[in-house]
Design a protein around this motif. Structure first.
Motif, PDB file in Angstrom:
ATOM      1  N   LYS A 300       0.987   5.850  -5.303  1.00  0.00           N
ATOM      2  CA  LYS A 300       2.121   5.626  -4.402  1.00  0.00           C
ATOM      3  C   LYS A 300       2.157   4.180  -3.927  1.00  0.00           C
ATOM      4  O   LYS A 300       3.220   3.561  -3.868  1.00  0.00           O
ATOM      5  N   TRP A 301       0.975   3.649  -3.591  1.00  0.00           N
ATOM      6  CA  TRP A 301       0.891   2.257  -3.127  1.00  0.00           C
ATOM      7  C   TRP A 301       1.330   1.289  -4.228  1.00  0.00           C
ATOM      8  O   TRP A 301       2.110   0.368  -3.991  1.00  0.00           O
ATOM      9  N   GLN A 303       3.251   1.853  -6.837  1.00  0.00           N
ATOM     10  CA  GLN A 303       4.681   1.994  -7.103  1.00  0.00           C
ATOM     11  C   GLN A 303       5.510   1.207  -6.096  1.00  0.00           C
ATOM     12  O   GLN A 303       6.498   0.550  -6.463  1.00  0.00           O
ATOM     13  N   ALA A 304       5.118   1.235  -4.830  1.00  0.00           N
ATOM     14  CA  ALA A 304       5.848   0.489  -3.800  1.00  0.00           C
ATOM     15  C   ALA A 304       5.756  -1.011  -4.057  1.00  0.00           C
ATOM     16  O   ALA A 304       6.749  -1.740  -3.925  1.00  0.00           O
ATOM     17  N   ARG A 307       7.881  -1.969  -7.229  1.00  0.00           N
ATOM     18  CA  ARG A 307       9.321  -1.947  -6.941  1.00  0.00           C
ATOM     19  C   ARG A 307       9.733  -3.180  -6.143  1.00  0.00           C
ATOM     20  O   ARG A 307      10.759  -3.799  -6.418  1.00  0.00           O
ATOM     21  N   ALA A 308       8.928  -3.545  -5.145  1.00  0.00           N
ATOM     22  CA  ALA A 308       9.259  -4.708  -4.314  1.00  0.00           C
ATOM     23  C   ALA A 308       9.251  -5.993  -5.131  1.00  0.00           C
ATOM     24  O   ALA A 308      10.102  -6.865  -4.942  1.00  0.00           O
ATOM     25  N   TYR A 315       9.042  -3.927   1.360  1.00  0.00           N
ATOM     26  CA  TYR A 315       8.456  -2.627   1.041  1.00  0.00           C
ATOM     27  C   TYR A 315       7.693  -2.102   2.250  1.00  0.00           C
ATOM     28  O   TYR A 315       7.203  -2.865   3.082  1.00  0.00           O
ATOM     29  N   GLU A 316       7.657  -0.790   2.361  1.00  0.00           N
ATOM     30  CA  GLU A 316       6.902  -0.112   3.412  1.00  0.00           C
ATOM     31  C   GLU A 316       6.261   1.117   2.807  1.00  0.00           C
ATOM     32  O   GLU A 316       6.931   1.922   2.156  1.00  0.00           O
ATOM     33  N   VAL A 317       4.957   1.249   3.006  1.00  0.00           N
ATOM     34  CA  VAL A 317       4.240   2.364   2.405  1.00  0.00           C
ATOM     35  C   VAL A 317       3.140   2.814   3.362  1.00  0.00           C
ATOM     36  O   VAL A 317       2.521   1.996   4.047  1.00  0.00           O
TER      37      VAL A 317
END
Length: 606
Positions: A300-301, A303-304, A307-308, A315-317
């Motif tokens: 998940k981290w 991927q964020a 994407r950014a 981005y916010e994760v």
């Protein structure tokens, strides 16, 4: 040498200044520096003794001074830049050398005497080359010694000696290129002046005064600049201290990392504390932090981050980190892109906040709410004990009757097996019905965490009608349903939705207990707009308290003599946690309606 030292000193002030102050230092410094170079040139020319009188055309002399100042402007501008590349240094030295050479030969053109002046072309070219090379050396020395802050400075003094000794080389090479032949032709002395020993001394004195004032002004400005810088550093240190304390209090660490290579360029002390590193670990901790991200959250981290980078966006994760001692922390990270002038992504800056405490608190505002909801269910079920006993007793009594019937059919002289089988089948049905009622009751009493599943709301309504059948029968209340056949399922907690319907139906029953006339409880379900369904529970009771249609949803507000005032508050909280809303309205001609909506899209319920 004095002029060279002043040039080195002034170069530092021009570099440090900005805006209109920079322009003032550039022009003022060039005037002082140019005057020094021009003074050296003319004192050097006055040292050239000829057997005939020599006068000087003063407009041409002023022109040579202008050339010296122009060369100084070029020099100070070049050395005050942030970088001095090879091409810039060569271009600057050519322009500066041309200016110095122009000053020299314009100055020689100002000579008025009874002689013809001829120049050796080789020596002229050599003097120009010397001027360019000396300018290159001067620019290099000035650029590298410009940032010396205080004191005379040995390096700066040595540079001034080298520059001061080199500049006359060009001057006297140029003088050696000139040869004079006596001539009987009359000399045009218009606008010409003769320079005496007193004039020479005056030129020297004025030059030293100008350069001295320039150095004095530069020193005073440097002192003020140092004091200002010291104050700014103190303010910066205080600001950094305040920021560090604020980060410590809020458990928020700041960071910055370079996209090319992924290495960190800034990590705050609080960031080290959050991730369990010591500040002495340095920037290498940035790479090791990846190993501390919980294995289940790394994808998940990543991927964020990807994407950014791809979108050049924020981005916010939220991830968990696992420390060596087994401690688990919840970290909320926010990143912001930094673009260069070309629009390319270069860095990300942002913060990482330890939200473990708020997560634990949230899990506790949630557990407490669940416990309160369970207490409300238990209280309500306690009030319905007699009705529930009646509901359970019915299938048990029916099962006993059918069991006796079965025994009678089997104990006859000719046992009627078919009738006995039918009675046994009814026993099974009655037992199953009793078990279902008990199962629903146990489910409502059970303490468990919310379970998300697909729920048929119409089925939940029918279950609650069966469960409350004893209450409606006791008070002669008829139950009418209008349930939409095409109702979509919702994603939610079945027990919580049962509790909502039970609270609304019990409230309706209580509102009609003491009423005369027809008593009807109408339950309706239908599809609404925006992929929602709406359920309404309508009674013919006493209606809502005047002007208190919204207050009834407040905690501890109740109109019942023995009510807790929590049923409707909990019901609204449950509905809102499912993404819906709950409201009440007066019913015409009497009674009240309670309605709630629920989203049928699974992702909304998430």
């Amino acid at each position: 040498m004095f002029a060279s030292y002043a040039a080195l000193d002034l170069a530092g002030r021009v570099t440090a200044a900005g805006g209109w102050t920079r322009a003032v230092w550039l022009l003022g410094g060039a005037a002082a520096m140019g005057t020094g170079i021009w003074s050296m040139h003319y004192i050097g020319m006055l040292a050239f003794i000829l057997p005939i009188p020599v006068a000087y055309h003063w407009p041409t002399v002023l022109l040579s001074l202008f050339a010296a100042i122009l060369a100084s402007v070029i020099a100070l501008y070049v050395v005050s830049r942030q970088k001095l590349g090879a091409s810039r240094a060569v271009a600057g030295s050519v322009l500066m050398g041309a200016g110095i050479a122009s000053m020299h030969y314009i100055g020689m053109a100002a000579m008025r005497l009874r002689a013809i002046c001829r120049f050796n072309s080789f020596l002229v070219v050599l003097s120009v080359v010397f001027a360019v090379l000396i300018s290159l050396v001067a620019l290099w020395i000035s650029f590298h010694f410009r940032d010396e802050k205080t004191g005379i400075g040995r390096e700066k003094l040595a540079g001034a000696v080298v520059m001061g000794a080199a500049i006359p080389v060009m001057h006297y090479t140029g003088m050696a290129a000139a040869s004079f032949t006596a001539s009987g032709m009359p000399v045009d002395l218009y606008h010409s002046v003769s320079i005496s020993a007193l004039g020479t001394a005056g030129i020297a004195v004025v030059t030293f005064i100008v350069l001295g004032l320039a150095l004095l002004t530069s020193g005073v400005d440097r002192r003020f600049a140092a004091q200002t810088l010291e104050l700014q550093q103190e303010k910066l240190q205080r600001s950094e201290a305040y920021l560090a304390e604020a980060q410590r209090i809020t458990h928020t660490g700041s960071w910055a990392w370079r996209v090319a290579g992924g290495d960190a360029v800034h990590l705050s002390e609080e960031w080290y504390r959050i991730y369990g590193f010591g500040p002495e670990k340095g920037m290498s901790a940035w790479e090791e932090r990846i190993q501390r991200i919980h294995p289940e959250d790394r994808a998940k981290w990543q991927q964020a981050i990807d994407r950014a980078i791809g979108e050049k966006s924020d981005y916010e994760v939220e991830v968990r980190i696992l420390l060596p001692d087994g401690t688990v922390k919840y970290i909320n990270t926010i990143g912001h892109p930094v673009l260069n002038a070309s629009g390319d992504l270069t860095q990300f800056v942002g913060s990482s906040m330890d939200i473990s405490a708020s997560k634990r608190s949230e899990e506790a505002l949630r557990q407490a709410q669940a416990d309160l909801a369970r207490v409300n269910r238990v209280t309500t079920m306690g009030e319905l004990t007699a009705s529930l006993a009646h509901e359970v007793n019915q299938p048990i009594a029916a099962a006993l009757t059918n069991a006796n019937t079965c025994l009678r059919w089997l104990s006859r002289d000719l046992p009627n097996v078919e009738e006995a089988r039918a009675a046994a089948t009814r026993i099974v049905k009655d037992g199953t019905r009793a078990a279902e009622i008990i199962s629903r009751i146990r489910l409502l009493f059970k303490k468990s965490t919310p379970q998300q599943e697909l729920v048929d709301v119409n089925e939940v309504i029918r279950e609650m009608i069966v469960l409350l059948h004893g209450e409606t029968t006791r008070y002669s209340i008829s139950v009418r349903t209008e349930l939409a056949a095409d109702l979509l399922e919702v994603k939610g907690d079945r027990v919580q939705l049962q509790q909502v319907l039970m609270n609304l139906m019990v409230n309706g029953i209580d509102a009609m207990k003491g009423m005369d006339g027809p008593r009807e409880l109408a339950i309706q379900s239908q599809r609404a707009k925006n992929e929602e369904l709406v359920v309404s529970v309508t009674d013919t009771g006493v209606g809502l308290p005047p002007l208190q249609a919204e207050q009834i949803f407040n905690a501890f507000f109740t109109t019942k003599p023995h009510g807790t005032g929590m049923g409707l508050r909990i019901s609204r909280s449950i509905v809102e946690s499912h993404g819906g809303r709950l409201w009440a309205a007066d019913n015409s001609p009497r009674g009240a309606s309670f309605c709630f909506t629920l989203p049928t899209k699974a992702e909304t319920a998430e």
